[in-house]
Enzyme design. Structure first.
Site, PDB file in Angstrom:
ATOM      1  N   SER A 241       0.790  -1.097   0.151  1.00 55.33           N
ATOM      2  CA  SER A 241       0.047   0.253  -0.101  1.00 55.33           C
ATOM      3  C   SER A 241       0.775   0.810   0.143  1.00 55.33           C
ATOM      4  O   SER A 241       0.754   2.458  -1.278  1.00 55.33           O
ATOM      5  CB  SER A 241      -0.992   0.092   1.167  1.00 55.33           C
ATOM      6  OG  SER A 241      -0.168  -0.152   2.051  1.00 55.33           O
ATOM      7  N   HIS A 271      -2.032  -9.059   2.079  1.00 57.78           N
ATOM      8  CA  HIS A 271      -1.100  -7.756   2.468  1.00 57.78           C
ATOM      9  C   HIS A 271      -2.767  -7.941   3.386  1.00 57.78           C
ATOM     10  O   HIS A 271      -3.453  -8.204   4.762  1.00 57.78           O
ATOM     11  CB  HIS A 271      -1.976  -6.766   1.782  1.00 57.78           C
ATOM     12  CG  HIS A 271      -0.949  -5.049   2.080  1.00 57.78           C
ATOM     13  ND1 HIS A 271      -0.429  -4.786   2.500  1.00 57.78           N
ATOM     14  CD2 HIS A 271      -1.038  -3.870   1.699  1.00 57.78           C
ATOM     15  CE1 HIS A 271       0.327  -3.755   3.127  1.00 57.78           C
ATOM     16  NE2 HIS A 271       0.256  -3.452   2.427  1.00 57.78           N
ATOM     17  N   HIS A 318       4.894 -13.200   7.408  1.00 62.47           N
ATOM     18  CA  HIS A 318       5.520 -10.947   7.299  1.00 62.47           C
ATOM     19  C   HIS A 318       6.636 -11.483   5.880  1.00 62.47           C
ATOM     20  O   HIS A 318       7.699 -12.232   5.800  1.00 62.47           O
ATOM     21  CB  HIS A 318       5.984 -10.464   8.489  1.00 62.47           C
ATOM     22  CG  HIS A 318       5.436  -8.906   8.077  1.00 62.47           C
ATOM     23  ND1 HIS A 318       6.614  -8.626   7.414  1.00 62.47           N
ATOM     24  CD2 HIS A 318       4.480  -8.879   7.633  1.00 62.47           C
ATOM     25  CE1 HIS A 318       6.244  -7.048   7.617  1.00 62.47           C
ATOM     26  NE2 HIS A 318       4.686  -7.399   8.218  1.00 62.47           N
ATOM     27  N   ARG A 327       2.965  -5.371  17.002  1.00 61.15           N
ATOM     28  CA  ARG A 327       1.282  -4.165  16.505  1.00 61.15           C
ATOM     29  C   ARG A 327       0.061  -5.240  17.187  1.00 61.15           C
ATOM     30  O   ARG A 327      -0.697  -5.939  17.401  1.00 61.15           O
ATOM     31  CB  ARG A 327       0.915  -3.968  15.165  1.00 61.15           C
ATOM     32  CG  ARG A 327       2.081  -2.718  14.890  1.00 61.15           C
ATOM     33  CD  ARG A 327       1.509  -3.162  12.803  1.00 61.15           C
ATOM     34  NE  ARG A 327       1.999  -4.147  12.306  1.00 61.15           N
ATOM     35  CZ  ARG A 327       1.769  -4.559  10.802  1.00 61.15           C
ATOM     36  NH1 ARG A 327       1.295  -2.652  10.138  1.00 61.15           N
ATOM     37  NH2 ARG A 327       2.289  -4.945  10.329  1.00 61.15           N
ATOM     38  N   ASP A 373      -2.615  -8.686  11.632  1.00 60.11           N
ATOM     39  CA  ASP A 373      -3.522  -8.498  11.155  1.00 60.11           C
ATOM     40  C   ASP A 373      -4.320  -9.841  11.948  1.00 60.11           C
ATOM     41  O   ASP A 373      -5.533 -10.551  11.857  1.00 60.11           O
ATOM     42  CB  ASP A 373      -3.856  -9.228   9.675  1.00 60.11           C
ATOM     43  CG  ASP A 373      -3.572  -7.897   9.014  1.00 60.11           C
ATOM     44  OD1 ASP A 373      -4.150  -6.950   9.375  1.00 60.11           O
ATOM     45  OD2 ASP A 373      -2.696  -8.107   7.878  1.00 60.11           O
TER      46      ASP A 373
HETATM   47  N1  AMX Z   1       0.937 -19.978   5.880  1.00 67.88           N
HETATM   48  C1  AMX Z   1       1.661 -20.667   4.867  1.00 67.88           C
HETATM   49  N2  AMX Z   1       2.234 -20.482   4.529  1.00 67.88           N
HETATM   50  C2  AMX Z   1       3.370 -19.737   3.891  1.00 67.88           C
HETATM   51  C3  AMX Z   1       3.384 -18.616   5.068  1.00 67.88           C
HETATM   52  C4  AMX Z   1       1.459 -19.105   5.994  1.00 67.88           C
HETATM   53  N3  AMX Z   1       1.161 -18.201   6.724  1.00 67.88           N
HETATM   54  N4  AMX Z   1       3.579 -17.306   5.274  1.00 67.88           N
HETATM   55  C5  AMX Z   1       4.598 -17.845   3.986  1.00 67.88           C
HETATM   56  N5  AMX Z   1       3.956 -18.836   3.595  1.00 67.88           N
HETATM   57  C6  AMX Z   1       5.201 -19.527   2.892  1.00 67.88           C
HETATM   58  C7  AMX Z   1       4.350 -18.081   1.122  1.00 67.88           C
HETATM   59  O1  AMX Z   1       3.674 -19.028   0.861  1.00 67.88           O
HETATM   60  C8  AMX Z   1       6.142 -19.169   0.109  1.00 67.88           C
HETATM   61  O2  AMX Z   1       5.563 -19.879   0.016  1.00 67.88           O
HETATM   62  P1  AMX Z   1       6.018 -20.123  -1.112  1.00 67.88           P
HETATM   63  O3  AMX Z   1       7.589 -20.998  -0.962  1.00 67.88           O
HETATM   64  O4  AMX Z   1       5.891 -21.670  -1.920  1.00 67.88           O
HETATM   65  O5  AMX Z   1       5.753 -19.489  -2.532  1.00 67.88           O
HETATM   66  C9  AMX Z   1       6.860 -19.447   1.925  1.00 67.88           C
HETATM   67  O6  AMX Z   1       6.281 -19.641   3.095  1.00 67.88           O
HETATM   68  C10 AMX Z   1       8.280 -18.151   1.741  1.00 67.88           C
HETATM   69  O7  AMX Z   1       8.030 -17.435   2.310  1.00 67.88           O
HETATM   70  P2  AMX Z   1       8.167 -16.302   3.145  1.00 67.88           P
HETATM   71  O8  AMX Z   1       9.640 -15.491   2.577  1.00 67.88           O
HETATM   72  O9  AMX Z   1       8.274 -16.376   4.655  1.00 67.88           O
HETATM   73  O10 AMX Z   1       7.522 -14.617   3.020  1.00 67.88           O
HETATM   74  P3  AMX Z   1       6.739 -13.990   1.956  1.00 67.88           P
HETATM   75  O11 AMX Z   1       7.605 -12.667   1.982  1.00 67.88           O
HETATM   76  O12 AMX Z   1       6.700 -14.866   0.447  1.00 67.88           O
HETATM   77  O13 AMX Z   1       5.368 -13.347   1.774  1.00 67.88           O
HETATM   78  C11 AMX Z   1       3.160 -12.800   3.642  1.00 67.88           C
HETATM   79  C12 AMX Z   1       4.891 -12.734   3.204  1.00 67.88           C
HETATM   80  C13 AMX Z   1       2.749 -11.968   4.636  1.00 67.88           C
HETATM   81  C14 AMX Z   1       2.396 -12.586   1.973  1.00 67.88           C
HETATM   82  C15 AMX Z   1       3.427 -14.575   3.805  1.00 67.88           C
HETATM   83  O14 AMX Z   1       3.613 -14.912   5.013  1.00 67.88           O
HETATM   84  C16 AMX Z   1       1.632 -15.269   4.429  1.00 67.88           C
HETATM   85  O15 AMX Z   1       1.489 -15.227   2.395  1.00 67.88           O
HETATM   86  N6  AMX Z   1       0.906 -14.753   5.003  1.00 67.88           N
HETATM   87  C17 AMX Z   1      -0.547 -15.161   5.269  1.00 67.88           C
HETATM   88  C18 AMX Z   1      -0.767 -13.594   4.487  1.00 67.88           C
HETATM   89  C19 AMX Z   1      -1.187 -12.673   6.066  1.00 67.88           C
HETATM   90  O16 AMX Z   1      -1.045 -12.370   6.744  1.00 67.88           O
HETATM   91  N7  AMX Z   1      -0.667 -11.259   5.181  1.00 67.88           N
HETATM   92  C20 AMX Z   1      -0.365 -10.046   6.422  1.00 67.88           C
HETATM   93  C21 AMX Z   1       1.166  -9.254   5.738  1.00 67.88           C
HETATM   94  C22 AMX Z   1       0.926  -8.008   6.908  1.00 67.88           C
HETATM   95  C23 AMX Z   1       0.509  -7.256   5.892  1.00 67.88           C
HETATM   96  O17 AMX Z   1       0.565  -7.019   5.039  1.00 67.88           O
HETATM   97  N8  AMX Z   1      -1.277  -6.493   6.662  1.00 67.88           N
END
Ligand code: AMX
Length: 434
Positions: A241, A271, A318, A327, A373
């Site tokens: 964002s 996000h 994250h 937070r 979140d």
């Molecule tokens: N559940 C399952 N798998 C997860 C996970 C979760 N909560 N978080 C990360 N992973 C997976 C990723 O999908 C990725 O898988 P891949 O290699 O098959 O693509 C692997 O673990 C490595 O990811 P990462 O380097 O640890 O995280 P990232 O930087 O790629 O992604 C985020 C970060 C937040 C998108 C991810 O942790 C996620 O999808 N979390 C759940 C959604 C969420 O809570 N989002 C809110 C974040 C905060 C915000 O912006 N408000």
């Protein structure tokens, strides 16, 4: 007492000198490299953006102008007898780097009330949506409709000097922040409360009045709203964002259009939309199990089911953080103080215990800990806001404070049009083999 605008004007001169020095004397210094995995993998940790508003440490979490979340909760002015900081005070801090006095904070509250009259056509745009439209779709359209008030757009059209860009950007920022609560409250009342709107109460602070217009007049909910609107405001500049707002703003799109772009990014499930997804995940689980609080075994099985079906556990992980999000901890502390016996809080606490273990065993995520979140929904449900597809709108009202403060500073410091270089996979292969 000087106004926020005067204080900002005082700060801009020295900051321009600093940026000028960095550009002209140290401009060739290398600060970051970019590997092929970073180029393919979402540019993690490539240092190529600048923001002084907030900075994110992987272990300590977000710091707003150098202050951690606990420090912010302690140092920023509150309402008399209040326990949580006022978002108006945070706006002052983000803009100037200084903690405001109570008097300065009140001056912002008054200024926001003064500018809060929403143009009729914005209401008409919101009213034109079908009731099954997602609240974030309405919110983005509402912000875009508000753009007809942009002083930045008018003054740019009339011929404005670059050094003056920040002035209408600042004016637009205050008008947007003044009117966003009514846009957001209107979406809520229209979609879920039969279009029975509630008039503003200008004796209240910005967040208190927002809770009042939503129709949740509980004093603790008002307190939560102040905390909520503070902690979601900014998370340094590279998140979707903030980055989207900055990118669009770098083309000198005005603050309204730039914010609409940022809020569209916030509406993604990886996000900001994760806050609705957390509640959806929990509600589905409760319905499937037929219980309010499942057993640890049931919860663990549900987490594995989600992971095995290839979905993410919302609210965990994250891109930068490698610890529990402060937070999250601020909201947990709020819940421990105000709703310790709430069944949903108990379930969220069980997730806090179990999900990191399961995610670690699963072995993919770099950070198994909860983010902001994972907690917000259970607090909102406790105070009567059960419509979880609305939650990201609240996040958006808060996020506007941070990304628009950044917008003003980007214009003040003349930050350039963003235009990174993209390469082809042929180029990458040649580079890798050569
Ligand atoms: N559940 C399952 N798998 C997860 C996970 C979760 N909560 N978080 C990360 N992973 C997976 C990723 O999908 C990725 O898988 P891949 O290699 O098959 O693509 C692997 O673990 C490595 O990811 P990462 O380097 O640890 O995280 P990232 O930087 O790629 O992604 C985020 C970060 C937040 C998108 C991810 O942790 C996620 O999808 N979390 C759940 C959604 C969420 O809570 N989002 C809110 C974040 C905060 C915000 O912006 N408000």
């Amino acid at each position: 007492m000087s106004s926020l605008k005067d204080r900002l004007a005082e700060k801009i001169g020295p900051m321009r000198e600093r940026v000028n020095l960095l550009r002209t004397v140290h401009g060739e210094k290398v600060i970051s490299e970019c590997t092929i995995s970073q180029a393919i993998g979402g540019m993690r940790d490539v240092k190529c953006m600048v923001s002084d508003i907030s900075a994110l440490d992987p272990m300590e979490g977000i710091k707003f102008r150098g202050y951690s979340i606990p420090e912010i909760r302690e140092k920023l002015p509150r309402i008399p007898g209040g326990k949580e900081p006022l978002p108006e005070a945070l706006l002052w801090l983000l803009m100037t780097g200084d903690v405001p006095t109570s008097e300065e904070t009140s001056s912002i509250t008054a200024e926001l009330h003064r500018r809060s009259t929403l143009p009729e056509h914005v209401k008409n745009v919101l009213d034109a949506f079908p009731l099954d439209a997602h609240p974030m779709t309405m919110f983005i359209a509402g912000i875009t409709a508000m753009q007809t008030q942009s002083q930045f757009a008018v003054q740019y059209h009339d011929g404005m000097r670059k050094e003056e860009y920040w002035v209408p950007a600042f004016e637009d920022t205050l008008t947007i922040l003044a009117q966003l609560p009514e846009v957001a409250a209107r979406i809520y009342r229209r979609k879920y409360k039969n279009s029975e709107y509630i008039a503003a109460d200008t004796s209240l602070d910005w967040a208190g009045n927002f809770a009042h217009m939503i129709g949740l007049d509980n004093p603790n909910l008002k307190m939560l709203m102040r905390l909520y609107l503070v902690i979601h405001s900014d998370h340094e500049a590279g998140n979707v964002s903030a980055h989207a707002t900055h990118l669009v703003g770098s083309a000198l799109s005005d603050p309204y259009l730039s914010l609409a772009a940022g809020i569209a990014g916030l509406a993604g499930p990886l996000h900001g939309l994760a806050n609705q997804e957390v509640l959806r995940w929990i509600t589905d689980l409760q319905a499937k199990m037929g219980v309010e609080v499942p057993t640890e075994k049931q919860l663990e099985d549900a987490l594995w089911d989600t992971l095995k079906s290839g979905q993410v556990i919302p609210g965990f992980g994250h891109a930068v953080l490698r610890q529990t999000d402060p937070r999250y901890m601020a909201q947990r502390e709020f819940a421990q103080r105000n709703l310790p016996e709430d069944p949903l809080f108990k379930l969220v606490s069980m997730l806090f215990e179990i999900a990191p273990r399961v995610l670690t065993e699963h072995g993919k995520t770099k950070n198994p800990w909860p983010n902001v979140d994972a907690h917000s929904g259970c607090l909102l449900v406790h105070y009567g806001m059960t419509e979880y597809d609305y939650y990201t709108v609240l996040f958006g009202v808060s996020r506007a404070i941070g990304v628009l403060s950044n917008y003003v500073w980007s214009r003040a410091l003349g930050y350039a049009l963003e235009r990174p270089k993209s390469v082809t996979t042929d180029w990458l292969l040649a580079k890798a083999q050569g």
